[in-house]
Design an enzyme around this catalytic site. Sequence first.
Site, PDB file in Angstrom:
ATOM      1  N   ASP A   1       0.818  -1.211   0.000  1.00  0.00           N
ATOM      2  CA  ASP A   1       0.000   0.000   0.000  1.00  0.00           C
ATOM      3  C   ASP A   1       0.855   1.265   0.000  1.00  0.00           C
ATOM      4  OD1 ASP A   1      -2.681   1.325   0.444  1.00  0.00           O
ATOM      5  OD2 ASP A   1      -1.655   1.997   2.259  1.00  0.00           O
ATOM      6  N   GLU A  15       1.037  -0.474  -5.074  1.00  0.00           N
ATOM      7  CA  GLU A  15       0.067   0.594  -5.313  1.00  0.00           C
ATOM      8  C   GLU A  15       0.887   1.880  -5.397  1.00  0.00           C
ATOM      9  OE1 GLU A  15      -3.486   3.304  -3.516  1.00  0.00           O
ATOM     10  OE2 GLU A  15      -1.790   2.612  -2.343  1.00  0.00           O
TER      11      GLU A  15
END
Length: 634
Positions: free
Chosen positions: A300, A353
Site C-alpha cells: 500500500d 500501489e
Amino acid sequence: MWGEQDRYLFREGTHARLYQHLGAHMDAQGVVHFAVWAPNAQRVSVIGDWNGWNPEADPMTQHDDSGVWQVSIGIAHLGQRYKYRILGRDGHVVDKADPMALQTELPPDTSSRIARLEYQWRDQAWMRERGRRNALNAPIAVYEVHAGSWRRPDGVPMGWRELARALGEYVQQLGFTHVELMPVTEHPFYGSWGYQTTGYFAPTARYGSPQDFMYFVDHLHELGIGVILDWVPSHFPTDAHGLQFFDGTHLYEHADPRQGFHPEWNSSIFNYGRGEVSSFLISSALFWLDRYHIDALRVDAVASMLYLDYARRDGEWIPNQYGGHENLEAIAFLRRLNEAVYREFPDTQTIAEESTAWPMVSRPTAMGGLGFGMKWNMGWMHDTLAFMQEDPVHRRYHLGKLSFSLVYAFSENFVLPLSHDEVVYGKGSLIRKMPGDDWQRFANLRTLLAWMWTHPGKKLLFMGGEFGQWREWTHEGELDWGLTQQPLHAGVQRLVADLNRLLRTEPALHELDFGWEGFQWLEAQDAERTLLAFLRRPATRGAKPLLVACNFTPVPRENVLLGVPARGTWRELLNTDAEVYGGSGWGNLGRIESRPLPAHGLLHSIRVVLPPLAVIVLQHESYGQNTIDAPPQS
C-alpha cells in the site's frame, strides 16, 4: 537461537526471519520465551495473566548489545494475555503490545496473546503449482474484499471459516482467480479498514484465531483460488500501545516530524534507514508468505514512501543528501524487500500501489528498478472512469483518454484496478458513475467491465462492482445481495463470470499482457463514431487471436469495417448487449464472413454491427496455416 549472525543481519536491515526469534514462543516443554527489541529502555518486564500483571515478577535481561531483551517463563500458557512494561530513559513508563505478537485481544482491547501457529495444511496441490497460477503470463482476475462487510448474516460479520466457505464458493462461481483482502493485520480502529496497523504479525482477532485465518487461506487454495494480502509498510498509528515512541525514544519512526509524521493520515512514518526497522518490515512480509501461505502482497501507498515531500508543503520536509525529494532510504528498503521476497518465495508476487510516474517500479533491482512483480495502473483507472462518466454525446472529444493508456501500457507490469478507493467518500458506486437512464447505466457498466477485461493487464474489481450495487461501499454494512435477484444486476454478474471464463480459456487475453507483441490497434482514432477496435494475440503457437470492438455511444454502428489477420468465418464469442446480460440483443447473428478487402494493414476484413454501448469479442473459427494472411507488401 539468537546468535551473532542474527545480530549482524538485524542491524544490517536484511534479517528476513525475525519472527523465529522475537516475540513469544512456546517450546516443546511448555516454556514461553519472550524477546523484544527496546535498545533505549532502562528496564523491561513482561506483565500478563499468569503473574497478575506484576511488573516485578518477570524482569527481562539483555544478553548482548543488540538491544533485545529476553526472559523465559514456565508458568505462562497459550491464550494468556501479556504486554511489555517499559521504563524509558526519561523515566516514563508505558505498557506496550508485542510488536511481534502472533495473536492479539479482540479490539478495542490491546493486549497480545501467547499463541502457536500449528495447523495441518491441505493445500499441497496448490502450493506445488502456484508459481504457474501467479506467473506474469497467467490469467489473473482479482476480487477485492473487505472481510467485515462482504456478508453479515444477522448483522454480524462472518468469521474466517464461515467466510472461507461462502466467499470461496462465490468466487469460484464467478471465475475470479484470486481474492485480495484489505489489510487483516491487527488494527485498533475498524474504520481504518486495516490501513492503520499495530500488529504486523497477527491477523485481526475480529474474525477469529490465527488457525481460523489459516483455514480461510487453505480452503480457498483447495478451491484453486489464490489469496493476496494488502500490506502496509508506509505508516503506522500513534496509539499508545503500539510502535510509536516504543522504548521511550523514536525507535521505529523518525524523531523529526518532517520525516516521521504523515500529515495526510495522522500517523507515523517508519525510519527505513534504520537496519532493525527494515528487518522488522521485511520479516513481516515474509511471515505472511511463510506461515500463512499468502500468494502475493499488495504493498500500500508506495508513492508516499518514495517522495519526501508527499502530501507536504514547502518547509514541511527535508531534502535528501543530494537536495532532491526522493526518499533514498525507502527506495533501498523496497529493493531489499522485493529481493528477499523473490529469493525466498519465487512463486509469489509483490504488487505496488504506486500512483506516480516513478520509473521501473515493476522491473528487477539489477536493472535499476524497485523490484516489484506488478504495479497498479492508476492512470488507466482515472482516465477510464473520467471518460465513462462523460455523457456519450460528449465522449467523441475525450476518446484519447482511453487510447492514451496504450501509450504506456507496457512500460510496467500493470494491474488494472477498480478498487475500494473508487466507491467511497462520496465518489459513488460504479453504476452511479455511469450516465443516462437505468438501461444506459447498466449498458455503460457492462462496457466498462468488458473494456477492462480485454485491455492488456491483470484485473482487479472491488466487491459489489460485479453486480452493479447502487450504494457506495460502507464498512459498517454488507453488500446489497438482494439486487442480484433483479435482471439487470444479475446480467452484470453473469457477464463478469463470462469475462473471467474468457480470460482463463483464451491465451490471447492473458499470455502477453505486458508486451506490444500481444496487442495491435485496428481503430484508435474514430472519435466521430466513438469506437475503438484492436487485436489481442497469444504467445502459444496455434492459439487464436481475438478481435475486440467497443462502441461507447448508445447509437448502434452498422457496417463497421475492421481488418482481420485471417480469412474465413469470425465467430462472436462475447457481446455485452446480449439479452442474457440485460442488453437489447443487437449483434452479428453469431458469425461474420471475411472478404478479401484490405483494411488496417491487413489483407482481409469484416463488416460488423457494433451494438449500442457495448463490446463484442470475435474469434476466427478455424485459425491456422491455411487461413492466415501474410502482411500486405508496401
